[in-house]
Design an enzyme around this catalytic site. Structure first.
Site, short mmCIF file in Angstrom:
data_model
loop_
_atom_site.label_atom_id
_atom_site.label_comp_id
_atom_site.label_asym_id
_atom_site.label_seq_id
_atom_site.Cartn_x
_atom_site.Cartn_y
_atom_site.Cartn_z
N ARG A 101 1.25 -1.10 -5.54
CA ARG A 101 0.14 -0.16 -5.25
C ARG A 101 0.03 0.05 -3.74
NH1 ARG A 101 -4.76 -4.49 -6.43
NH2 ARG A 101 -5.00 -5.04 -4.25
N THR B 91 2.57 -6.27 -14.36
CA THR B 91 2.06 -5.24 -13.42
C THR B 91 3.22 -4.63 -12.65
OG1 THR B 91 0.31 -6.84 -13.05
CG2 THR B 91 0.25 -4.87 -11.70
N GLY C 59 15.32 4.36 -11.12
CA GLY C 59 15.87 3.74 -9.91
C GLY C 59 14.99 2.64 -9.37
N GLY D 37 10.92 -3.55 -11.39
CA GLY D 37 9.80 -4.42 -11.03
C GLY D 37 10.12 -5.89 -11.27
N TYR E 98 -6.69 -13.44 9.09
CA TYR E 98 -5.86 -12.24 8.91
C TYR E 98 -5.22 -11.83 10.25
CZ TYR E 98 -4.85 -7.41 7.37
OH TYR E 98 -4.25 -6.21 7.04
N ALA E 99 -6.03 -11.83 11.32
CA ALA E 99 -5.52 -11.43 12.64
C ALA E 99 -4.43 -12.39 13.11
CB ALA E 99 -6.66 -11.39 13.65
N LYS F 17 -1.27 -11.64 11.14
CA LYS F 17 -0.65 -10.36 11.50
C LYS F 17 -0.09 -10.39 12.93
CE LYS F 17 -1.29 -8.07 7.66
NZ LYS F 17 -0.12 -7.70 6.84
N ILE G 245 -6.28 2.42 6.42
CA ILE G 245 -5.56 3.25 5.47
C ILE G 245 -6.32 3.22 4.14
CG2 ILE G 245 -3.30 3.64 4.35
CD1 ILE G 245 -3.29 3.74 7.51
P1 NAI Z 1 -3.25 -3.59 -1.48
O1 NAI Z 1 -4.24 -4.69 -1.66
O2 NAI Z 1 -3.57 -2.24 -2.03
O3 NAI Z 1 -1.83 -4.03 -2.05
C1 NAI Z 1 -1.29 -5.28 -1.72
C2 NAI Z 1 -0.05 -5.54 -2.55
O4 NAI Z 1 0.41 -6.85 -2.24
C3 NAI Z 1 -0.30 -5.50 -4.06
O5 NAI Z 1 0.82 -4.91 -4.66
C4 NAI Z 1 -0.37 -6.98 -4.43
O6 NAI Z 1 0.05 -7.22 -5.76
C5 NAI Z 1 0.63 -7.56 -3.44
N1 NAI Z 1 0.46 -8.99 -3.20
C6 NAI Z 1 -0.62 -9.63 -2.68
N2 NAI Z 1 -0.39 -10.97 -2.65
C7 NAI Z 1 0.86 -11.16 -3.15
C8 NAI Z 1 1.66 -12.30 -3.37
N3 NAI Z 1 1.25 -13.53 -3.08
N4 NAI Z 1 2.90 -12.14 -3.91
C9 NAI Z 1 3.35 -10.90 -4.22
N5 NAI Z 1 2.64 -9.78 -4.03
C10 NAI Z 1 1.41 -9.91 -3.50
O7 NAI Z 1 -2.98 -3.53 0.09
P2 NAI Z 1 -2.57 -2.31 1.06
O8 NAI Z 1 -3.81 -1.77 1.64
O9 NAI Z 1 -1.60 -1.42 0.40
O10 NAI Z 1 -1.86 -3.14 2.25
C11 NAI Z 1 -0.46 -3.35 2.31
C12 NAI Z 1 -0.15 -4.07 3.59
O11 NAI Z 1 -0.62 -3.31 4.70
C13 NAI Z 1 -0.82 -5.45 3.72
O12 NAI Z 1 0.05 -6.35 4.34
C14 NAI Z 1 -2.02 -5.16 4.59
O13 NAI Z 1 -2.43 -6.31 5.28
C15 NAI Z 1 -1.46 -4.10 5.52
N6 NAI Z 1 -2.47 -3.27 6.13
C16 NAI Z 1 -3.32 -2.51 5.38
C17 NAI Z 1 -4.28 -1.74 6.00
C18 NAI Z 1 -5.26 -0.90 5.23
O14 NAI Z 1 -6.17 -0.33 5.87
N7 NAI Z 1 -5.11 -0.74 3.92
C19 NAI Z 1 -4.43 -1.72 7.47
C20 NAI Z 1 -3.46 -2.52 8.16
C21 NAI Z 1 -2.52 -3.27 7.50
#
Ligand code: NAI
Length: 244
Positions: free
Chosen positions: A16, A42, A53, A56, A152-153, A156, A185
């Site tokens: 996602r 999932t 292609g 999961g 988190y900070a 990252k 985002i």
């Molecule tokens: P999201 O919460 O929508 O998706 C996170 C994904 O990571 C999901 O598919 C979840 O299943 C997977 N996940 C979480 N823990 C896991 C684990 N232990 N093993 C395998 N999969 C795992 O998050 P989003 O917003 O798409 O964020 C993606 C990345 O971007 C993250 O690293 C987040 O910290 C970073 N990010 C997001 C921002 C935002 O505003 N959404 C801003 C800056 C960075």
């Protein structure tokens, strides 16, 4: 001829949000893509939705042994991983004085230590083929910090130090390691923000709006493409000017 014809891509957390937008873009441009979330069902469902292609896999990327198994499965099914997007991440926000040990460990394990495991597991194939593109998803919070997000900070920011160090280790083998630092985002991770918080955020973003997952995916794809062949150890902010 498309940018990623036949390339094997692994996107962690590709079920996602930002990861999914990356997976969809790589699929549109000819790659074979593996997505992994924690749960098998999932992840398999997301892969079917993403399209032909895409495959999961279930894997908790905070678990070193599970990551090794994941890479063996991906290699057997699709071939050795050539492009790795370390995207999976979580938050457990709170002020430090009240932060539980579990919430410190979970965020560091998932958002930072996972990259050690995936990059190490990908190394054998990438070194052998003298080709690799690694893109690690950090955050504007890793560059400037934020009250209530010390775990988190730290994770990252750590990812940036990790990426620059690993980039230096493998640069001579045509393996690049770069970082994308998104701002705010619109995804499930930010869906819980109230209207009020979102309005305040927008006021702080010079471009006046949050970004979309596709805007991050476009930056990731650029760093994975031949157009970025001489870029390594870089941090690309994609944040509408928030981190300026
Ligand atoms: P999201 O919460 O929508 O998706 C996170 C994904 O990571 C999901 O598919 C979840 O299943 C997977 N996940 C979480 N823990 C896991 C684990 N232990 N093993 C395998 N999969 C795992 O998050 P989003 O917003 O798409 O964020 C993606 C990345 O971007 C993250 O690293 C987040 O910290 C970073 N990010 C997001 C921002 C935002 O505003 N959404 C801003 C800056 C960075």
């Amino acid at each position: 001829m498309q940018r990623f014809d036949g390339k094997v891509v692994l996107v962690t957390g590709g079920t996602r949000g930002i990861g999914r937008a990356c997976a969809e873009l790589f699929i549109r441009e000819g790659a074979k893509v593996a997505v992994c979330g924690r749960g098998v069902e999932t992840s398999e469902r997301a892969a079917r939705e993403i399209g032909d292609g895409c495959t999961g896999f279930g894997c908790d990327i905070a678990d070193s042994a599970a990551v090794d198994v994941l890479f063996k499965q991906v290699e057997a099914d699709l071939g050795a991983v050539q492009i790795l997007v370390n995207n999976a991440g979580i938050t457990h926000d709170g002020l430090l004085m009240r932060m539980k040990d579990d919430h410190i460990s979970a965020v560091l394990d998932t958002n930072l230590k996972s990259a050690f495991y995936t990059c190490r597991a990908a190394a054998r194939g990438m070194l052998k083929h003298r080709y690799g593109r690694i893109i690690n998803i950090s955050s504007v919070i890793g560059l400037r910090g934020q009250a209530g997000q010390s775990n988190y900070a730290a994770a990252k920011a750590g990812l940036i130090g990790f990426s620059k160090s690993y980039a230096a280790e493998v640069a001579s083998r045509n393996i690049t390691v770069n970082v994308v630092a998104p701002g705010y985002i619109t995804t499930d991770m930010t869906a819980g923000f109230s209207e009020n918080v979102m309005e305040k955020l927008k006021e702080r973003i010079p471009m006046g709006r949050p970004g979309t997952p596709l805007e991050i995916a476009d930056a990731v794809a650029f760093l994975a493409s031949d157009a970025a062949s001489y870029i390594t150890g870089a941090v690309l902010s994609v944040d509408g000017g928030l981190g300026m």
